[in-house]
Enzyme design. Structure first.
Site, PDB file in Angstrom:
ATOM      1  N   GLY A 649       0.812  -1.208   0.000  1.00  0.00           N
ATOM      2  CA  GLY A 649       0.000   0.000   0.000  1.00  0.00           C
ATOM      3  C   GLY A 649       0.841   1.251   0.000  1.00  0.00           C
ATOM      4  O   GLY A 649       2.005   1.249   0.397  1.00  0.00           O
ATOM      5  N   GLY A 651       0.339   5.629   0.712  1.00  0.00           N
ATOM      6  CA  GLY A 651      -0.513   6.742   1.102  1.00  0.00           C
ATOM      7  C   GLY A 651       0.290   8.008   1.237  1.00  0.00           C
ATOM      8  O   GLY A 651       1.461   8.077   0.828  1.00  0.00           O
ATOM      9  N   GLY A 652      -0.357   9.027   1.829  1.00  0.00           N
ATOM     10  CA  GLY A 652       0.325  10.295   1.979  1.00  0.00           C
ATOM     11  C   GLY A 652       1.530  10.211   2.895  1.00  0.00           C
ATOM     12  O   GLY A 652       2.467  10.988   2.795  1.00  0.00           O
ATOM     13  N   TYR A 653       1.525   9.263   3.803  1.00  0.00           N
ATOM     14  CA  TYR A 653       2.627   9.103   4.743  1.00  0.00           C
ATOM     15  C   TYR A 653       3.821   8.434   4.087  1.00  0.00           C
ATOM     16  O   TYR A 653       4.966   8.761   4.366  1.00  0.00           O
ATOM     17  CB  TYR A 653       2.138   8.265   5.929  1.00  0.00           C
ATOM     18  CG  TYR A 653       3.199   7.924   6.945  1.00  0.00           C
ATOM     19  CD1 TYR A 653       3.527   8.828   7.938  1.00  0.00           C
ATOM     20  CD2 TYR A 653       3.856   6.697   6.919  1.00  0.00           C
ATOM     21  CE1 TYR A 653       4.497   8.510   8.890  1.00  0.00           C
ATOM     22  CE2 TYR A 653       4.823   6.374   7.851  1.00  0.00           C
ATOM     23  CZ  TYR A 653       5.139   7.289   8.836  1.00  0.00           C
ATOM     24  OH  TYR A 653       6.091   6.989   9.767  1.00  0.00           O
ATOM     25  N   GLY A 654       3.551   7.490   3.230  1.00  0.00           N
ATOM     26  CA  GLY A 654       4.624   6.733   2.592  1.00  0.00           C
ATOM     27  C   GLY A 654       4.121   5.364   2.218  1.00  0.00           C
ATOM     28  O   GLY A 654       2.928   5.159   1.992  1.00  0.00           O
ATOM     29  N   LYS A 655       5.015   4.407   2.126  1.00  0.00           N
ATOM     30  CA  LYS A 655       4.647   3.048   1.735  1.00  0.00           C
ATOM     31  C   LYS A 655       4.499   2.133   2.956  1.00  0.00           C
ATOM     32  O   LYS A 655       5.092   2.380   4.007  1.00  0.00           O
ATOM     33  CB  LYS A 655       5.706   2.472   0.785  1.00  0.00           C
ATOM     34  CG  LYS A 655       5.688   3.100  -0.607  1.00  0.00           C
ATOM     35  CD  LYS A 655       6.589   2.335  -1.561  1.00  0.00           C
ATOM     36  CE  LYS A 655       6.455   2.897  -2.978  1.00  0.00           C
ATOM     37  NZ  LYS A 655       7.244   2.115  -3.958  1.00  0.00           N
ATOM     38  N   VAL A 656       3.711   1.075   2.752  1.00  0.00           N
ATOM     39  CA  VAL A 656       3.498   0.072   3.787  1.00  0.00           C
ATOM     40  C   VAL A 656       3.962  -1.272   3.246  1.00  0.00           C
ATOM     41  O   VAL A 656       3.628  -1.649   2.119  1.00  0.00           O
ATOM     42  CB  VAL A 656       2.010  -0.011   4.195  1.00  0.00           C
ATOM     43  CG1 VAL A 656       1.832  -1.002   5.344  1.00  0.00           C
ATOM     44  CG2 VAL A 656       1.483   1.353   4.591  1.00  0.00           C
ATOM     45  N   LYS A 670       5.078   0.622   8.320  1.00  0.00           N
ATOM     46  CA  LYS A 670       4.676   1.868   7.673  1.00  0.00           C
ATOM     47  C   LYS A 670       5.909   2.786   7.639  1.00  0.00           C
ATOM     48  O   LYS A 670       6.348   3.295   8.667  1.00  0.00           O
ATOM     49  CB  LYS A 670       3.533   2.498   8.482  1.00  0.00           C
ATOM     50  CG  LYS A 670       2.856   3.691   7.862  1.00  0.00           C
ATOM     51  CD  LYS A 670       1.674   4.076   8.761  1.00  0.00           C
ATOM     52  CE  LYS A 670       0.939   5.289   8.238  1.00  0.00           C
ATOM     53  NZ  LYS A 670      -0.215   5.643   9.121  1.00  0.00           N
ATOM     54  N   ASP A 766      -9.721  11.707  13.891  1.00  0.00           N
ATOM     55  CA  ASP A 766      -9.715  11.405  12.463  1.00  0.00           C
ATOM     56  C   ASP A 766     -10.451  10.091  12.189  1.00  0.00           C
ATOM     57  O   ASP A 766      -9.949   9.214  11.489  1.00  0.00           O
ATOM     58  CB  ASP A 766      -8.277  11.334  11.943  1.00  0.00           C
ATOM     59  CG  ASP A 766      -8.194  11.539  10.423  1.00  0.00           C
ATOM     60  OD1 ASP A 766      -9.190  12.036   9.838  1.00  0.00           O
ATOM     61  OD2 ASP A 766      -7.162  11.196   9.833  1.00  0.00           O
TER      62      ASP A 766
END
Length: 963
Positions: A649, A651-656, A670, A766
């Protein structure tokens, strides 16, 4: 033989420690326990210094020998929680922390280890969460008073094991569920045959009242089940409680059926309340119940009947309230001459004929006969009735020569008679007191101890009768003086009957011989009232007291910082010497360990410190409890060098990345990327919060990495993606109606845990479908705590903070005021509920799901007329049992004002009811074996939202930080 210098150092250190212990009289374990408890409080009692609570007579502490047996600390203004250190006080018999209304959080389960505890009194605090079932282990408990807190959940059946219990008060909480009874294996309330007081009013208890709960072996004198949500009928076994003196079933709107005909067995009953239920059948026959003083059966659905003959046969009757009960006929004149009668209320019935009050009792203050069919009135000659008589709405008042005063319309409310108030005995002009003081009845300026007395079922209704209240003042003062408390006078005033049908009044207790009380005085006064040591005159009946925090002059109560500065010199010197020795030892051990410490560990520690130094000035190292700190190389290895094959995956944070630890445990790693939306503060927040919470519906943090410039979080691996992916079809997991209910129930329980059981409470900030994960059995797990905030650090239920969250889920009240509360999460959860049932994004192409549903709801139609908005994948409307209740809950959660929204605990209770309605109770257990998948591997749930998740004119998921 040569002795090593280090052995001499160690020996000297041990001698010094033993000397410190010998100087103290108190058991070391008790001292440690008290210090651990006080560490969670602010402020702290002024003289809790040193290491000898018994010898130094710490405030509120009572000892036998060197062991602490009693803690009495009421109305001292503590905020914080009750620490699990309470378990150290193994000889404790009395625990009273009442009237500290900022003392809260969950009650520690370790309290169940205090085998000698006899009294547990926590009246008027803010304890929350479920009542620990471990209290049922306290075999010596005689007095359990947890009323006026914020407890949720059900009454633990284990409390039925408390065979010595005398006083059982759980009133004025948020308890739900039914009354537990013995089921063959677990105990129930019917086992409490020696208990005399069941005070369970002002909760949200529901269900039928089981017939087994009452039996002839019980010694109950008070049964208070008022202001709940009980349904069904009153069981006939109630007639077995022949010792009963006070009975309250009032304000249970769903209580129906006839009143048991064997009620006459309760010949000792003095106060009887059945008002505002939906009882049917004939008006109860109270013949022979000669102890009755107060009867209120107003606003029920009894069958229309003639005036009963028992009206004139009750010699002790002071108050008879029978409004809107369907009685007809002419009132007997003997009713008005009953020797003790004070108030008669018969509004909205079918009474007719002539009203004859020619012969009346001198005690009679009020006769309310509004809205009946009375055609004539005989007041008698000479001594006519001159108190309050109300006849508006009767044919008599349509006559031209009718009495203007008695026919004057007074509206819906009952008339307010001038109530009693303590008189001042000032021979001259009253002195002027400072703002912090008040004038006592003896005309002395001092600082009184204040609070409110609540009488749950007084046997009178005349609030002007000075004889009652003078006796109350005299007996209160006498009790304080008999126990050597410095009390000069007491004053009562501002009496009223509140919405719960309790008589309440303000109480002031004034000091004698000084301007204000000290802590020990307040502790003693509070204990007398919380422990029910004071017994009011019988006419007042059962009571409880809510004390206010007492305003001491500066210096009596202290912060933990001031406490450190006031430790006695001898202890300070001794401790200092011990610290020097300990420092030398630590320095030596540190040198030895440094020589053998692996370089990798040293670098990892330095990296962590470096990260902390670069954070904001107020930052501290993460407070990790059980979360492991990984080295970069460790995570590189478990993810196979962050290979593409393990990429699950983005996302905005980075990869998982999926990874496998050497133990075989699957994890999700993460890994942040340069320019990540999640900075150091959010990284640290998630570590600290997730390391302190443990719940099956909250994702578990395995560990974290801050090494070689990398930021990574390591979670348990959750295989079935996010709720968002299931609703959109991306994960291949298809959720039918029952499974969706189970998922939202699990999410609600996770959020409720954060709000009500975490210590301190946590606001997630959130809540959204992409932050709800589904494990292999489709159990929901709440995730992503980067924006979360601790609630109650400042003693309030709200936080002023910059607005952050995801558009579409964001609470508009929070957005406008920047005041974050737990109700902000409730709003987001409400949006989530609507998203689950519609499978639509909260914000899409300018359309807002909350506005869409509110505009479309039509409660007159099947499925509330929402067919066009519902997710077609849910199938036929006939399979959506409980949908209307579900929508009602969702719309309550998204009310504009936070005060109009339910708590998450309430939401959990409502969803549980919907789950039962839909027959979804067993779905979770069988989910893993029956769910459907597509052939591809689903994306991993930790990837979060990306801008592409929102298309068209809608807004992308974003963190909002207005300037």
């Amino acid at each position: 033989m040569e002795v090593s210098p280090w052995l001499w150092v160690i020996f000297s250190f041990s001698v010094l420690l033993q000397a410190l212990v010998i100087l103290a009289d108190t058991n070391v374990q008790d001292t440690s326990g008290l210090n651990g408890i006080a560490a969670n409080w602010e402020p702290q009692p002024s003289n809790w210094l040193g290491n000898d609570p018994c010898g130094d007579k710490w405030v509120g502490i009572i000892c036998t020998g060197n062991r602490v047996i009693s803690i009495r600390l009421s109305s001292l203004g503590f905020s914080g929680t009750l620490s699990g250190d309470i378990q150290s006080l193994t000889e404790l018999q009395y625990l009273d922390l009442s009237y500290n209304n900022k003392l809260g959080g969950p009650l520690p389960a370790t309290i169940g280890t205090l085998s000698k505890l006899q009294n547990l009194i926590l009246v008027g605090c803010s304890f929350s969460g479920e009542i620990p079932k471990e209290i049922g282990q306290l075999s010596n408990l005689a007095f359990l008073s947890l009323n006026s807190n914020k407890f949720t959940g059900t009454i633990p059946p284990s409390l039925g094991s408390l065979s010595k219990l005398y006083w059982f008060d759980l009133a004025d909480n948020q308890l739900t569920g039914g009354l537990p009874i013995f089921n063959g294996t677990s105990p129930g309330l019917d086992n409490l045959t020696n208990t005399k007081h069941f005070h369970f009013g002002m909760n949200q208890l529901s269900g039928t009242i089981p017939s087994q709960i009452f039996n002839s072996n019980m010694k109950l004198i008070h049964l208070l089940l008022d202001n709940n949500k009980f349904s069904g009928s009153i069981p006939s076994t109630l007639g077995l409680l022949t010792t009963l003196e006070v009975l309250r079933f009032d304000n249970n709107a769903q209580l129906t059926g006839p009143v048991p005909i064997n009620l006459n067995n309760l010949t000792r009953l003095a106060e009887f309340h059945l008002a505002n239920c939906n009882l049917t059948g004939p008006l109860p026959d109270l013949t022979g119940m000669n102890s009755l003083s107060f009867v209120d059966m107003s606003n029920n659905s009894f069958r229309t009947s003639d005036v009963p003959t028992w009206f004139t046969t009750l010699p002790s009757l002071t108050s008879l309230y029978l409004e809107k009960v369907g009685i007809s006929g002419e009132l007997p004149k003997g009713l008005f001459s009953l020797p003790a009668i004070q108030t008669l209320r018969f509004r909205r019935n079918h009474l007719n004929g002539t009203l004859n009050t020619a012969d009346f009792s001198k005690q009679l203050q009020l006769i309310d006969l509004r809205d009946n069919n009375i055609t004539a009135v005989t007041l008698g000659a000479g001594a006519q009735y001159k108190k309050t008589l109300m006849l508006s709405g009767n044919p008599f008042c349509n006559q031209g020569d009718s009495n203007g005063a008695i026919c004057k319309a007074t509206g819906e409310s009952n008339p307010a008679l001038q109530s009693y108030s303590t008189a001042f005995n000032c021979p001259g002009l009253q002195p002027t007191c400072s703002s912090s003081q008040a004038l006592s009845p003896n005309c002395v300026c001092s600082v009184p101890y204040r609070g409110t007395l609540f009488f749950r079922s007084p046997g009178f209704s005349d609030l002007t009768n000075a004889s009652y209240f003078l006796l109350l003042e005299q007996t209160l003062k006498a009790k304080f003086l008999n126990l050597s408390l410095p009390v000069d006078t007491v004053a009562i005033h501002d009496m009223l009957v509140d919405t719960n049908n309790n008589l309440q009044m303000s109480l002031e207790v004034f000091p004698s011989g000084k301007v204000q009380f000290v802590e020990q005085d307040i502790s003693g006064i509070g204990f007398i009232l919380s422990n029910q040591t004071y017994k009011p005159p019988p006419v007042f009946g059962p009571y409880y007291f809510l004390g206010q925090t007492y305003s001491f002059s500066s210096g009596l109560l202290q912060t933990s910082e001031s406490k450190k500065n006031r430790i006695p010199l001898i202890v300070g010197v001794a401790a200092g010497g011990a610290a020097v020795v300990a420092a030398l030892l630590a320095f030596t051990v540190c040198i030895i360990r440094r020589k053998s410490k692996p370089k990798q560990t040293e670098e990892r520690s330095q990296s962590f410190v470096s990260w902390d130094m670069k954070s904001t000035s107020t930052s501290t190292a993460p407070q990790v409890r059980g979360a492991r700190m990984f080295a970069f190389d460790e995570l590189k290895k478990v993810t196979n060098n962050f290979s593409e094959a393990n990429d699950i995956g983005t996302g905005g944070y980075g990869k998982v990345y999926r990874g496998t630890l050497p133990s075989g445990q699957l994890v999700a790693v993460k890994r942040s990327q340069q320019g990540s939306l999640q900075g150091n503060l959010e990284f640290r927040t998630e570590i600290e919060l997730l390391s302190r919470v443990h719940h099956k519906n909250v994702v578990s943090l395995v560990g974290f990495c801050f090494d070689q410039g990398e930021q990574m979080l390591v979670y348990e691996y959750v295989p079935n993606g996010t709720l968002k992916e299931s609703l959109t079809g991306k994960s291949g997991v298809r959720l039918d109606w029952k499974r969706r209910l189970r998922v939202v129930l699990g999410a609600a329980k996770g959020i409720a845990y954060l709000h009500e059981l975490a210590d301190p409470p946590i606001i997630h900030r959130d809540i959204k479908s992409s932050n709800v994960l589904l494990d292999e059995r489709l159990n929901a797990k709440v995730s992503d705590f980067g924006l979360s905030k601790l609630l109650g650090e400042d003693g309030r239920g709200q936080i002023t903070t910059q607005v952050k969250g995801t558009m579409g889920y964001l609470d508009p009240e929070y957005y406008m005021t920047q005041q974050l509360t737990d109700k902000s999460d409730v709003y987001s959860f409400g949006v989530l509920l609507l998203e689950v049932v519609t499978a639509r994004k909260p914000l899409e192409r300018g359309r807002y799901i909350v506005r869409e549903v509110k505009a479309a709801v039509d409660r007159r139609k099947d499925m509330y007329g929402l067919h066009e908005l519902l997710d077609p994948a849910l199938g036929a409307s006939s399979a959506l049992a409980g949908l209307e209740q579900y929508v009602d809950l969702a719309l309550r959660c998204v009310e504009e004002s936070g005060v109009d929204r339910p708590s998450m605990g309430e939401a959990v209770g409502e969803i549980e009811r919907i789950v039962k309605m839909a027959g979804a109770g067993g779905v979770a257990e069988s989910a893993s074996g029956s769910m459907s998948y597509t052939s591809r591997t689903p994306p991993h749930p930790y990837d979060g939202d990306s801008p592409s998740d929102y298309s068209g004119g809608g807004l992308p998921s974003m963190r909002v930080e207005p300037k």
